[in-house]
Design a protein around this motif. Structure first.
Motif, PDB file in Angstrom:
ATOM      1  N   ALA A  58      -7.743  -7.995  11.257  1.00  0.00           N
ATOM      2  CA  ALA A  58      -9.095  -7.501  11.542  1.00  0.00           C
ATOM      3  C   ALA A  58      -9.736  -8.287  12.676  1.00  0.00           C
ATOM      4  N   ASP A  59      -9.553  -9.597  12.679  1.00  0.00           N
ATOM      5  CA  ASP A  59     -10.140 -10.439  13.729  1.00  0.00           C
ATOM      6  C   ASP A  59      -9.448 -10.217  15.068  1.00  0.00           C
ATOM      7  N   ASP A  60      -8.120 -10.153  15.040  1.00  0.00           N
ATOM      8  CA  ASP A  60      -7.371 -10.010  16.294  1.00  0.00           C
ATOM      9  C   ASP A  60      -7.647  -8.671  16.956  1.00  0.00           C
ATOM     10  N   HIS A  61      -7.755  -7.617  16.142  1.00  0.00           N
ATOM     11  CA  HIS A  61      -7.913  -6.269  16.681  1.00  0.00           C
ATOM     12  C   HIS A  61      -9.369  -5.794  16.672  1.00  0.00           C
ATOM     13  N   LYS A  62     -10.291  -6.677  16.274  1.00  0.00           N
ATOM     14  CA  LYS A  62     -11.724  -6.347  16.213  1.00  0.00           C
ATOM     15  C   LYS A  62     -11.956  -5.060  15.406  1.00  0.00           C
ATOM     16  N   ASP A  63     -11.201  -4.926  14.332  1.00  0.00           N
ATOM     17  CA  ASP A  63     -11.229  -3.696  13.539  1.00  0.00           C
ATOM     18  C   ASP A  63     -11.487  -4.043  12.074  1.00  0.00           C
ATOM     19  N   PRO A  64     -12.737  -3.891  11.590  1.00  0.00           N
ATOM     20  CA  PRO A  64     -13.052  -4.245  10.197  1.00  0.00           C
ATOM     21  C   PRO A  64     -12.334  -3.386   9.174  1.00  0.00           C
ATOM     22  N   GLN A  65     -11.766  -2.258   9.603  1.00  0.00           N
ATOM     23  CA  GLN A  65     -11.071  -1.390   8.651  1.00  0.00           C
ATOM     24  C   GLN A  65      -9.843  -2.081   8.050  1.00  0.00           C
ATOM     25  N   TYR A  66      -9.250  -3.025   8.792  1.00  0.00           N
ATOM     26  CA  TYR A  66      -8.062  -3.710   8.279  1.00  0.00           C
ATOM     27  C   TYR A  66      -8.373  -4.506   7.014  1.00  0.00           C
ATOM     28  N   ILE A  67      -9.520  -5.162   6.977  1.00  0.00           N
ATOM     29  CA  ILE A  67      -9.841  -5.955   5.789  1.00  0.00           C
ATOM     30  C   ILE A  67     -10.111  -5.035   4.604  1.00  0.00           C
ATOM     31  N   GLN A  68     -10.666  -3.864   4.868  1.00  0.00           N
ATOM     32  CA  GLN A  68     -10.877  -2.912   3.781  1.00  0.00           C
ATOM     33  C   GLN A  68      -9.536  -2.377   3.261  1.00  0.00           C
ATOM     34  N   GLN A  69      -8.590  -2.164   4.152  1.00  0.00           N
ATOM     35  CA  GLN A  69      -7.264  -1.721   3.720  1.00  0.00           C
ATOM     36  C   GLN A  69      -6.564  -2.810   2.918  1.00  0.00           C
ATOM     37  N   ALA A  70      -6.736  -4.056   3.355  1.00  0.00           N
ATOM     38  CA  ALA A  70      -6.149  -5.167   2.603  1.00  0.00           C
ATOM     39  C   ALA A  70      -6.757  -5.264   1.208  1.00  0.00           C
ATOM     40  N   LEU A  71      -8.060  -5.059   1.094  1.00  0.00           N
ATOM     41  CA  LEU A  71      -8.726  -5.074  -0.213  1.00  0.00           C
ATOM     42  C   LEU A  71      -8.156  -3.995  -1.128  1.00  0.00           C
ATOM     43  N   THR A  72      -7.970  -2.811  -0.571  1.00  0.00           N
ATOM     44  CA  THR A  72      -7.393  -1.728  -1.359  1.00  0.00           C
ATOM     45  C   THR A  72      -5.997  -2.098  -1.831  1.00  0.00           C
ATOM     46  N   ASN A  73      -5.182  -2.676  -0.942  1.00  0.00           N
ATOM     47  CA  ASN A  73      -3.832  -3.100  -1.321  1.00  0.00           C
ATOM     48  C   ASN A  73      -3.860  -4.115  -2.452  1.00  0.00           C
ATOM     49  N   VAL A  74      -4.791  -5.074  -2.358  1.00  0.00           N
ATOM     50  CA  VAL A  74      -4.903  -6.131  -3.366  1.00  0.00           C
ATOM     51  C   VAL A  74      -5.267  -5.553  -4.730  1.00  0.00           C
ATOM     52  N   LEU A  75      -6.228  -4.649  -4.753  1.00  0.00           N
ATOM     53  CA  LEU A  75      -6.650  -4.071  -6.032  1.00  0.00           C
ATOM     54  C   LEU A  75      -5.578  -3.151  -6.599  1.00  0.00           C
ATOM     55  N   LEU A  76      -4.814  -2.484  -5.736  1.00  0.00           N
ATOM     56  CA  LEU A  76      -3.690  -1.681  -6.216  1.00  0.00           C
ATOM     57  C   LEU A  76      -2.610  -2.583  -6.825  1.00  0.00           C
ATOM     58  N   MET A  77      -2.366  -3.746  -6.197  1.00  0.00           N
ATOM     59  CA  MET A  77      -1.424  -4.713  -6.777  1.00  0.00           C
ATOM     60  C   MET A  77      -1.860  -5.096  -8.184  1.00  0.00           C
ATOM     61  N   ASP A  78      -3.141  -5.411  -8.324  1.00  0.00           N
ATOM     62  CA  ASP A  78      -3.685  -5.818  -9.619  1.00  0.00           C
ATOM     63  C   ASP A  78      -3.499  -4.713 -10.663  1.00  0.00           C
ATOM     64  N   ALA A  79      -3.773  -3.459 -10.262  1.00  0.00           N
ATOM     65  CA  ALA A  79      -3.653  -2.339 -11.193  1.00  0.00           C
ATOM     66  C   ALA A  79      -2.197  -2.076 -11.555  1.00  0.00           C
ATOM     67  N   VAL A  80      -1.277  -2.259 -10.599  1.00  0.00           N
ATOM     68  CA  VAL A  80       0.149  -2.073 -10.883  1.00  0.00           C
ATOM     69  C   VAL A  80       0.622  -3.107 -11.901  1.00  0.00           C
ATOM     70  N   VAL A  81       0.219  -4.363 -11.703  1.00  0.00           N
ATOM     71  CA  VAL A  81       0.607  -5.416 -12.647  1.00  0.00           C
ATOM     72  C   VAL A  81       0.005  -5.151 -14.028  1.00  0.00           C
ATOM     73  N   GLY A  82      -1.228  -4.662 -14.060  1.00  0.00           N
ATOM     74  CA  GLY A  82      -1.875  -4.375 -15.338  1.00  0.00           C
ATOM     75  C   GLY A  82      -1.294  -3.169 -16.049  1.00  0.00           C
ATOM     76  N   ALA A  83      -0.743  -2.213 -15.285  1.00  0.00           N
ATOM     77  CA  ALA A  83      -0.250  -0.973 -15.893  1.00  0.00           C
ATOM     78  C   ALA A  83       1.204  -1.060 -16.315  1.00  0.00           C
TER      79      ALA A  83
END
Length: 1024
Positions: A644-669
């Motif tokens: 996000a910092d290198d590409h000046k694109d805040p969407q990357y951090i939002q995509q990373a957040l989604t990936n992280v929460l999906l990881m959490d849900a996969v482990v929980g399920a």
């Protein structure tokens, strides 16, 4: 006979009803709370009967309540007056709204069950005998109700009191005008208040819609309502009225509701619409939650998405009695409408056939004179005259004349074009007249468009589904659809990785139980996040837009015992005992992350170690069974933040957040030994960091300011075909939105998105102009943007209403370019060109063709105006002609570049240096001709690592070149900045993952570039 005053629906809302009654009458008969009760009865589709001793009042009051709901429409029986002989109608088992004389009150109340009885005369609302214990009418959601009551109480409902502000007058006509003006103003205010009520009630419905699959997740929507409001929504969500409302939302209908919802959207919501991130409470919302009593009893609260900038919190007002005051008050100010009066001819009696024919002839003559003397810039009134003359011509049976008037109307103001009427007229037209009409190109085109539109209407899919968990096994395609319908994530690539994660160790299909476990864990985690209640001492350390996305169990760390909390920006420790805040690190400052073990007696305890740039001490946490998951999540957030910092694109951090929460849900399920391996399938950015060099070239990093994603929320990226920047302005009477500069972005299939260029947030969500690819855009004047399309139509957009109400249909091939001639800083003429070599000069005020030029070519793709000459670029050369079409210069490709170039692709004039810049298809070379003598051999500039030049613009003394190039061994979108005087490459910018398809300049301070569909983003570059 009095002059005829005809009022058409507004151009912004052609479906708006024409109001010719006093909208404040119900407010005189009922208290505001009772008005809300009646509106609730209508929205919940009760069986309603109005009573009054005044027959006229029955219709007036009933009609007023119908107008209060606009744009929502009553879907059932509506009979405002029932005679005594028709009283049996109230026995109907379905929903209805009827009216009876007060004398029949007892009879109706005794004979029929479950009726809502409304006595207009004394303002009572009761119900008849019921088959159940009691008829329960739920309350309107309290915040919306409070604002409605507050605004109604501020209205001046009595004209006698209004007269106190005027001097006395004995002129009867003046008194009438005063009374009419007061009533019109009051009607507008009542409309604003009731529309605001509807918007406040249903504003957040859009957050639970999936537009592609036409799904409404009613269960999740209800969970986000406060307990006191849920009875209302449970009843309303089951009604035909709400179902019809959902259809309009899913069709993205830009009606009064949509416009008000957009115009009263908070800046936070505007920013949220730019990011497709998981829903969590922001720190600001969390702070307001602590001091707002309405949240104390609710475990599931209204969901808020994270923001990218600080949002100033609103003061929380005190609660009075049982009502909650709203935090903000949005009042929409509508400018008063100017009214034009047209005096119709006198009617002569008796009404015999000859007299009627004479009357129609006089009427048409009156309208023709009015059209001829009308100022050309008053297109709104001109359209209405065409409308009237077309109707009278139709009544006369002069179908060709009527069709010509409707064709002029179509070109002048398409928003009030009577499509159904014209289609029926065409269908019933005698074959001889139909044949005559089709001999005229414009009428033939109109007939084709009207009949084609009918075929499109029959194809529209307007079904609405409720989200339901699957009951059968799912292959990949079905799984993608189900996940998108659930609202968890929309991006197809992310869903594919999720599918791989959930099918680790199994055949490539997902059973219903696994999906259910995953979905429930995701929703439970989302609900638990709403209950996080951080103390004030912790909140003051966080930014107002931060959200807590993940909390660990209580663990032992070298910073103390507590829970590790993760936001989109940082990790911190929420210490136990007396809750406190200890910062671990921001993701930007992470230097290293490791998962290791620490010996304790005979045990090896899994431990997470995080090394930060800003701290000497390494953070250690004994996370035990959670260690591997947190290791994955922190590394993914670290990599996402770097991207996000290198590409000046805040969407990357939002995509990373989604990936992280999906990881959490996969482990929980999943309940297997491979859960961490499965979760690692979602570790997208961390793998990119390890597998692909992520370093952005220094020049690119210094020049790139920001990136925005016009395809956010879509299932896959859309190519950015055209970009247009329009500067802000503010004239008297203009809205504040019009003062802001705008960025217009054309996507595929005729879709346009408008950004506020001062904040880079979406100002106008996607609207469509046709269904073909858009090829060019230009601001012709402050209130008009012209858009050219491959369907050979120029669409004229009103920049105030953001709607297309005019079209220019004189081209017969793809529109390829539009330019504007400015004389004395005022737009005087516009030129458009099409692929077949046609160039048309337009009068901007009248939209009439001044000149039509037919060039001897069939692949004209660009035209420029310089020194009173038109420079026309075709695939095979350049043709320079005078404004009247006389040839002046010509250069053919076979005479100059026969051996190295087969077809020209891009073209740019540099008048200051008398230069013409050109590029060829499939070539990385730029060719520069002397504009005064095209017969001279051109200069050549070779662009390193470039596959093909795709676009170019002039900015100050530079030429910016968009291309498809190669960087680090991969195809990328590259931009070359060339000094036009020195003819040297000053910068090479690598900011896109796909071909640069569009460039535009923002006041020579910034350049904006749009990329192809593999990436579909817009980059904002600083000009030096």
């Amino acid at each position: 006979m009095k002059p005829l005053q005809i009022v058409f629906p507004s151009r912004e809302d052609p479906d708006s009803p024409i109001i010719d009654l006093d909208l404040h009458l119900p407010l005189l008969c009922f208290k505001p709370e009772q008005v809300l009760q009646i509106i609730t009865c209508i929205l919940t589709e009760q069986r309603i009967v109005f009573f009054s001793s005044d027959w006229a009042l029955l219709t007036l009051i009933a009609e007023c309540f119908m107008l209060y709901l606009h744009p929502i429409q009553w879907q059932h029986t509506f009979v405002p007056i029932l005679s005594h002989q028709m009283l049996d109608f109230v026995m109907a088992p379905t929903s209805f709204l009827m009216g009876c004389h007060i004398d029949h009150f007892e009879e109706v109340s005794q004979e029929a069950e479950d009726l809502i009885l409304i006595n207009i005369d004394n303002g009572d609302i009761t119900h008849s005998k019921s088959s159940v214990d009691e008829v329960i009418i739920p309350d309107v959601p309290s915040q919306a109700a409070d604002l409605f009551i507050k605004r109604v109480e501020s209205l001046q409902l009595h004209y006698d009191l209004e007269l106190c502000h005027f001097s006395s007058s004995t002129d009867f006509i003046e008194l009438q005008m005063r009374r009419r003006a007061w009533q019109q103003k009051l009607n507008t205010e009542v409309q604003q208040i009731t529309l605001q009520l509807i918007v406040n009630i249903f504003r957040e419905v859009k957050d639970h819609l999936n537009y592609e699959h036409r799904v409404f997740n009613s269960e999740e929507f209800l969970k986000t309502r406060s307990p006191g409001d849920q009875p209302f929504y449970k009843k309303v969500l089951e009604t035909h009225i709400f179902h019809s409302f959902l259809k309009a939302r899913l069709n993205r209908k830009m009606d009064a509701f949509a416009r008000l919802e957009l115009s009263t959207q908070s800046e936070e919501d505007r920013l949220n619409s730019m990011l497709d991130s998981p829903r969590r409470l922001t720190v600001e919302k969390m702070a307001s939650k602590r001091f707002n009593p309405q949240y104390m009893i609710s475990k599931r609260l209204v969901i808020s998405m994270p923001n990218l900038q600080d949002i100033k919190p609103h003061d929380s007002p005190a609660r009075t009695s049982s009502l909650r005051r709203s935090e903000t008050e949005h009042a929409v100010k509508l400018s008063s409408k100017s009214i034009s009066t047209f005096k119709i001819p006198e009617i002569h009696f008796p009404l015999m056939s000859q007299c009627v024919h004479t009357y129609y002839t006089d009427f048409i003559n009156h309208l023709t004179r009015a059209i001829n003397i009308l100022q050309h810039d008053n297109s709104a009134l001109l359209a209405r005259y065409f409308y009237l003359r077309g109707l009278i011509g139709l009544m006369q049976g002069k179908l060709l004349d009527a069709l010509s008037d409707f064709q002029n109307l179509y070109k002048t103001d398409i928003r009030i074009f009577p499509t159904d009427l014209v289609r029926k007229m065409v269908e019933t037209m005698p074959p001889s007249e139909r044949s005559l009409a089709e001999r005229k190109p414009e009428l033939k085109r109109l007939i084709s468009q009207v009949m084609e539109k009918q075929r499109e209407v029959t194809k529209i899919d307007d079904h609405v589904k409720n989200f339901k968990l699957p009951k059968t096994h799912m292959q990949l395609d079905d799984f993608v659809k189900r996940i998108q319908e659930s609202g968890i994530v929309k991006d197809i690539d992310t869903i594919h990785r999720l599918f791989d994660a959930l099918t680790v160790g199994h055949q490539k299909q997902i059973d219903p139980e696994t999906f259910k476990d995953f979905y429930n864990y995701w929703k439970e985690t989302e609900a638990e996040a709403q209950e996080v209640n951080l103390p004030h001492t912790v909140l003051e350390h966080l930014d107002t837009n931060e959200c807590v996305y993940k909390l660990s169990c209580s663990v032992k760390t070298n910073y103390g015992v507590g829970k590790i909390a993760m936001t989109q920006k940082r990790l911190f420790l929420l210490t136990e005992g007396r809750p406190g805040y200890v910062e671990i690190t921001t993701f930007r400052n992470i230097e290293d992350v490791k998962s290791t073990t620490v010996a304790f007696l005979l045990l090896r305890i899994p431990t997470l170690r995080i090394k930060s740039v800003s701290k000497k001490e390494v953070f250690e946490a004994n996370l035990k069974t959670e260690c591997d998951l947190w290791h994955l999540m922190v590394k993914e957030m670290w990599a996402g933040k770097k991207m996000a910092d290198d590409h000046k694109d805040p969407q990357y951090i939002q995509q990373a957040l989604t990936n992280v929460l999906l990881m959490d849900a996969v482990v929980g399920a999943l309940h297997s030994s491979k859960t961490i391996y499965a979760a690692s399938k979602l570790s997208y950015f961390d793998k990119m960091k390890n597998e692909v060099p992520m370093m952005v070239p220094k020049t690119t990093s210094e020049t790139l300011k920001h990136k925005i994603n016009p395809s956010v929320g879509e299932t896959f990226p859309q190519a950015v075909d055209v970009l247009l920047y329009t500067p802000g302005h503010l004239d008297a009477g203009d809205r504040i939105e019009d003062a802001r500069p705008k960025l217009w972005c054309a996507l595929s299939e005729g879709r346009v998105i408008v950004f506020d260029a001062s904040t880079w947030t979406i100002q106008q969500h996607c609207f469509k102009v046709g269904s073909s690819k858009l090829t060019c855009m230009v601001m012709v004047e402050q209130s008009q943007v012209w858009i050219g399309s491959q369907d050979a139509i120029i669409y004229i957009i009103n920049t105030h209403s953001m709607s297309c109400n005019k079209q220019l249909n004189d081209h017969r091939a793809h529109i390829t370019d539009i330019i504007v001639e400015n004389r004395y800083s005022v737009s005087s003429e516009a030129y458009s060109c099409s692929l077949d070599g046609t160039v048309i000069a337009w009068n901007i005020n009248t939209l009439k063709v001044n000149r039509r030029l037919q060039l001897p070519c069939k692949d004209l793709f660009s035209v420029k105006l310089h020194d009173n000459h038109l420079w026309c670029c075709t695939g095979s050369g350049i043709l320079v002609v005078t404004a009247n079409g006389s040839p002046w210069q010509e250069m053919k490709i076979e005479e100059n570049l026969k051996d190295v170039c087969s077809r020209f692709l891009c073209f740019q004039l540099f008048p200051e240096g008398d230069q013409v810049w050109m590029s060829c298809s499939g070539s990385s070379d730029l060719y520069i001709w002397n504009a005064t003598d095209l017969s001279r051999a051109p200069q050549k500039i070779h662009l390193q690592d470039c596959s093909e030049i795709t676009c170019m613009i002039k900015v100050k003394s530079q030429i910016w070149i968009g291309s498809r190039g190669i960087s680090q061994g991969k195809t990328r979108g590259k931009i070359y900045v060339i000094d036009a005087e020195k003819k040297t490459v000053e910068k090479e910018l690598v900011g896109h993952a796909d071909t640069v398809k569009a460039l535009c300049s923002a006041e020579d301070r910034y350049v904006l570039s749009g990329s192809g569909r593999e990436e579909g983003k817009i980059a904002i570059w600083k000009v030096e």
